[in-house]
Design a protein around this motif. Structure first.
Motif, PDB file in Angstrom:
ATOM      1  N   ARG A  26       0.829  -1.208   0.000  1.00 52.66           N
ATOM      2  CA  ARG A  26       0.000   0.000   0.000  1.00 52.66           C
ATOM      3  C   ARG A  26       0.863   1.258   0.000  1.00 52.66           C
ATOM      4  N   THR A  27       1.922   1.268   0.820  1.00 50.78           N
ATOM      5  CA  THR A  27       2.792   2.436   0.887  1.00 50.78           C
ATOM      6  C   THR A  27       3.482   2.698  -0.438  1.00 50.78           C
ATOM      7  N   LEU A  28       3.966   1.634  -1.083  1.00 50.76           N
ATOM      8  CA  LEU A  28       4.597   1.799  -2.395  1.00 50.76           C
ATOM      9  C   LEU A  28       3.620   2.410  -3.396  1.00 50.76           C
ATOM     10  N   ALA A  29       2.390   1.905  -3.382  1.00 53.98           N
ATOM     11  CA  ALA A  29       1.388   2.429  -4.311  1.00 53.98           C
ATOM     12  C   ALA A  29       1.101   3.902  -4.032  1.00 53.98           C
ATOM     13  N   ALA A  34       1.370   8.332 -11.022  1.00 49.68           N
ATOM     14  CA  ALA A  34       0.923   7.688 -12.259  1.00 49.68           C
ATOM     15  C   ALA A  34       0.339   8.715 -13.200  1.00 49.68           C
ATOM     16  N   ASP A  35       0.574   8.493 -14.498  1.00 48.89           N
ATOM     17  CA  ASP A  35      -0.021   9.327 -15.534  1.00 48.89           C
ATOM     18  C   ASP A  35      -0.128   8.503 -16.807  1.00 48.89           C
ATOM     19  N   ALA A  36      -0.379   9.156 -17.914  1.00 47.10           N
ATOM     20  CA  ALA A  36      -0.564   8.443 -19.180  1.00 47.10           C
ATOM     21  C   ALA A  36       0.724   7.832 -19.689  1.00 47.10           C
ATOM     22  N   GLN A  37       1.880   8.250 -19.136  1.00 48.59           N
ATOM     23  CA  GLN A  37       3.161   7.719 -19.585  1.00 48.59           C
ATOM     24  C   GLN A  37       3.570   6.458 -18.843  1.00 48.59           C
ATOM     25  N   GLY A  55      -9.012   9.792 -14.263  1.00 44.07           N
ATOM     26  CA  GLY A  55      -9.054  10.144 -12.852  1.00 44.07           C
ATOM     27  C   GLY A  55      -7.685  10.460 -12.267  1.00 44.07           C
ATOM     28  N   ARG A  56      -7.638  10.569 -10.924  1.00 43.19           N
ATOM     29  CA  ARG A  56      -6.421  10.863 -10.195  1.00 43.19           C
ATOM     30  C   ARG A  56      -5.925   9.598  -9.495  1.00 43.19           C
ATOM     31  N   HIS A  57      -4.631   9.524  -9.326  1.00 36.54           N
ATOM     32  CA  HIS A  57      -3.972   8.321  -8.814  1.00 36.54           C
ATOM     33  C   HIS A  57      -4.603   7.847  -7.499  1.00 36.54           C
ATOM     34  N   LEU A  58      -5.104   6.614  -7.526  1.00 37.35           N
ATOM     35  CA  LEU A  58      -5.665   5.910  -6.367  1.00 37.35           C
ATOM     36  C   LEU A  58      -6.924   6.560  -5.801  1.00 37.35           C
ATOM     37  N   ARG A  59      -7.495   7.496  -6.516  1.00 40.28           N
ATOM     38  CA  ARG A  59      -8.780   8.059  -6.103  1.00 40.28           C
ATOM     39  C   ARG A  59      -9.910   7.205  -6.665  1.00 40.28           C
ATOM     40  N   PRO A  60     -11.031   7.114  -5.966  1.00 38.99           N
ATOM     41  CA  PRO A  60     -12.162   6.347  -6.498  1.00 38.99           C
ATOM     42  C   PRO A  60     -12.532   6.805  -7.903  1.00 38.99           C
ATOM     43  N   GLY A  61     -12.642   5.855  -8.810  1.00 37.56           N
ATOM     44  CA  GLY A  61     -12.948   6.148 -10.193  1.00 37.56           C
ATOM     45  C   GLY A  61     -11.738   6.196 -11.095  1.00 37.56           C
ATOM     46  N   SER A  62     -10.532   6.157 -10.533  1.00 41.81           N
ATOM     47  CA  SER A  62      -9.335   6.158 -11.377  1.00 41.81           C
ATOM     48  C   SER A  62      -9.218   4.834 -12.110  1.00 41.81           C
ATOM     49  N   VAL A  63      -8.755   4.904 -13.355  1.00 44.04           N
ATOM     50  CA  VAL A  63      -8.677   3.734 -14.226  1.00 44.04           C
ATOM     51  C   VAL A  63      -7.250   3.592 -14.745  1.00 44.04           C
ATOM     52  N   TYR A  64      -6.742   2.351 -14.693  1.00 40.87           N
ATOM     53  CA  TYR A  64      -5.397   2.040 -15.165  1.00 40.87           C
ATOM     54  C   TYR A  64      -5.483   0.947 -16.230  1.00 40.87           C
ATOM     55  N   LEU A  65      -4.554   0.996 -17.164  1.00 41.55           N
ATOM     56  CA  LEU A  65      -4.428  -0.059 -18.173  1.00 41.55           C
ATOM     57  C   LEU A  65      -3.032  -0.652 -18.083  1.00 41.55           C
ATOM     58  N   THR A  66      -2.948  -1.968 -18.204  1.00 45.84           N
ATOM     59  CA  THR A  66      -1.659  -2.643 -18.199  1.00 45.84           C
ATOM     60  C   THR A  66      -1.725  -3.856 -19.100  1.00 45.84           C
ATOM     61  N   VAL A 108      -5.375  -5.620 -19.245  1.00 46.14           N
ATOM     62  CA  VAL A 108      -6.086  -5.592 -17.971  1.00 46.14           C
ATOM     63  C   VAL A 108      -6.435  -4.151 -17.638  1.00 46.14           C
ATOM     64  N   GLN A 109      -7.697  -3.917 -17.389  1.00 48.83           N
ATOM     65  CA  GLN A 109      -8.155  -2.598 -16.943  1.00 48.83           C
ATOM     66  C   GLN A 109      -8.470  -2.673 -15.453  1.00 48.83           C
ATOM     67  N   ILE A 110      -7.885  -1.785 -14.672  1.00 53.12           N
ATOM     68  CA  ILE A 110      -8.069  -1.773 -13.221  1.00 53.12           C
ATOM     69  C   ILE A 110      -8.757  -0.464 -12.835  1.00 53.12           C
ATOM     70  N   THR A 111      -9.884  -0.567 -12.153  1.00 48.86           N
ATOM     71  CA  THR A 111     -10.617   0.599 -11.686  1.00 48.86           C
ATOM     72  C   THR A 111     -10.637   0.610 -10.167  1.00 48.86           C
ATOM     73  N   VAL A 112     -10.234   1.711  -9.574  1.00 48.80           N
ATOM     74  CA  VAL A 112     -10.254   1.843  -8.112  1.00 48.80           C
ATOM     75  C   VAL A 112     -11.644   2.299  -7.689  1.00 48.80           C
ATOM     76  N   ARG A 113     -12.314   1.494  -6.899  1.00 47.06           N
ATOM     77  CA  ARG A 113     -13.632   1.857  -6.383  1.00 47.06           C
ATOM     78  C   ARG A 113     -13.549   2.416  -4.966  1.00 47.06           C
ATOM     79  N   GLU A 114     -12.575   1.953  -4.211  1.00 47.38           N
ATOM     80  CA  GLU A 114     -12.380   2.471  -2.850  1.00 47.38           C
ATOM     81  C   GLU A 114     -10.925   2.248  -2.472  1.00 47.38           C
ATOM     82  N   TRP A 115     -10.345   3.272  -1.803  1.00 48.88           N
ATOM     83  CA  TRP A 115      -8.957   3.150  -1.343  1.00 48.88           C
ATOM     84  C   TRP A 115      -8.842   3.851   0.006  1.00 48.88           C
ATOM     85  N   ASP A 116      -9.069   3.097   1.052  1.00 48.50           N
ATOM     86  CA  ASP A 116      -9.006   3.620   2.412  1.00 48.50           C
ATOM     87  C   ASP A 116      -8.385   2.535   3.275  1.00 48.50           C
ATOM     88  N   HIS A 117      -7.151   2.759   3.754  1.00 46.57           N
ATOM     89  CA  HIS A 117      -6.450   1.685   4.468  1.00 46.57           C
ATOM     90  C   HIS A 117      -7.088   1.369   5.814  1.00 46.57           C
TER      91      HIS A 117
END
Length: 288
Positions: A26-29, A34-37, A55-66, A108-117
């Motif tokens: 979690r700390t590393l993340a 993160a951005d489009a690059q 979206g913004r990094h690790l905010r609810p609704g942010s989407v990543y592609l890998t 793989v598309q990853i969508t953050v729905r909640e990020w609260d440790h």
């Protein structure tokens, strides 16, 4: 219905180590950007294969592609027998500027729905390949003191007939019950780990209950697994006949699969749990 009961003995994952490992990840993340690059790790290393597309990094609704590489499932005999054919294929690929390995990847598309440790981390994952699509919803309750892991999902096949590949499933592990049961003789009221997989024709239920290894000196876990298969809906009578005829083969396959999973676990886990938090962080940062 076919029911299979089997016991495997595996190396343990101490709960304090799990808490520390999740904190490192979690700390590393959270320390990364993160951005489009790509993804920029705390040490400045850039991973271009993971891109923030919304979206913004690790905010609810942010989407990543890998992109993930697909492992070659061919065995050594197949590799030896098809060596000449693969060599010819690679030669052709070199001439065209492409390769078979380059095509062996999945998006793989990853969508953050909640990020609260303190409360929960919940992610949605969509895996897209030429053969099928897989949708997963994974949630970890109270990551600082993990108590519950829940995963649900659906798999849809693109090949015909699609009904052979379409299925839904869910799984949950109650860590609050698993860890005491694995380390002591305390028996939980129900199996702390359970999963269900529903196909149009067949339903599979899996339950797992940990107990301390009989020797107790090695600290390993003895996991009692029960797998049940039964027919569904209008095809239940037909499925019952098929399951009855194939019961012996099904039991043998399930036992073999469980033993293989246990062997892989025992091969990899001891090396991981031997690391402290600093070593684990260094290992994660050193990965290409």
């Amino acid at each position: 219905m076919v029911s299979v009961r089997h016991v495997v003995v595996v190396e343990p994952v101490p709960y304090p180590w799990l808490v520390d490992a999740l904190a490192v990840i979690r700390t590393l993340a959270e320390e990364s950007q993160a951005d489009a690059q790509g993804l920029v790790l705390p040490d400045g290393q850039v991973i271009p294969d993971i891109r923030l597309t919304q979206g913004r990094h690790l905010r609810p609704g942010s989407v990543y592609l890998t992109e993930v590489e697909v492992e070659d499932t061919d065995n050594d005999e197949d590799d030896a027998g098809d060596g000449n054919a693969k060599a010819d294929a690679n030669a052709d690929a070199d001439e065209s500027g492409t390769s078979e390995e380059a095509e062996a990847s999945e998006t793989v598309q990853i969508t953050v729905r909640e990020w609260d440790h303190r409360r929960a981390v919940r992610l949605e994952l969509v895996l897209i390949s030429d053969d099928m699509n897989v949708e997963l919803d994974a949630a970890l309750t109270s990551p600082d003191r993990p108590s519950l892991v829940e995963i649900s999902g659906r798999m849809r096949g693109d090949a015909a007939p699609r009904t052979l590949f379409d299925m839904v499933g869910r799984a949950r592990v109650r860590l609050d019950d698993w860890c005491p049961a694995a380390d002591t003789d305390r028996t939980p009221p129900s199996a702390p780990a359970a999963a269900r997989l529903d196909h149009r024709w067949i339903r599979a239920d899996v339950r797992a209950e940990p107990r301390p290894s009989p020797s107790r000196d090695d600290g390993r876990w003895e996991i009692h697994v029960t797998v049940s298969l039964r027919g569904r809906r209008l095809l239940r009578p037909v499925a019952a006949v098929v399951l009855a005829v194939a019961a012996r083969r099904i039991r043998r396959s399930v036992v073999q699969a469980l033993d293989n999973l246990a062997a892989q676990w025992n091969d990899r886990v001891p090396h991981l749990v031997a690391m402290n938090a600093d070593q684990l962080r260094e290992t994660l940062l050193s990965r290409p």
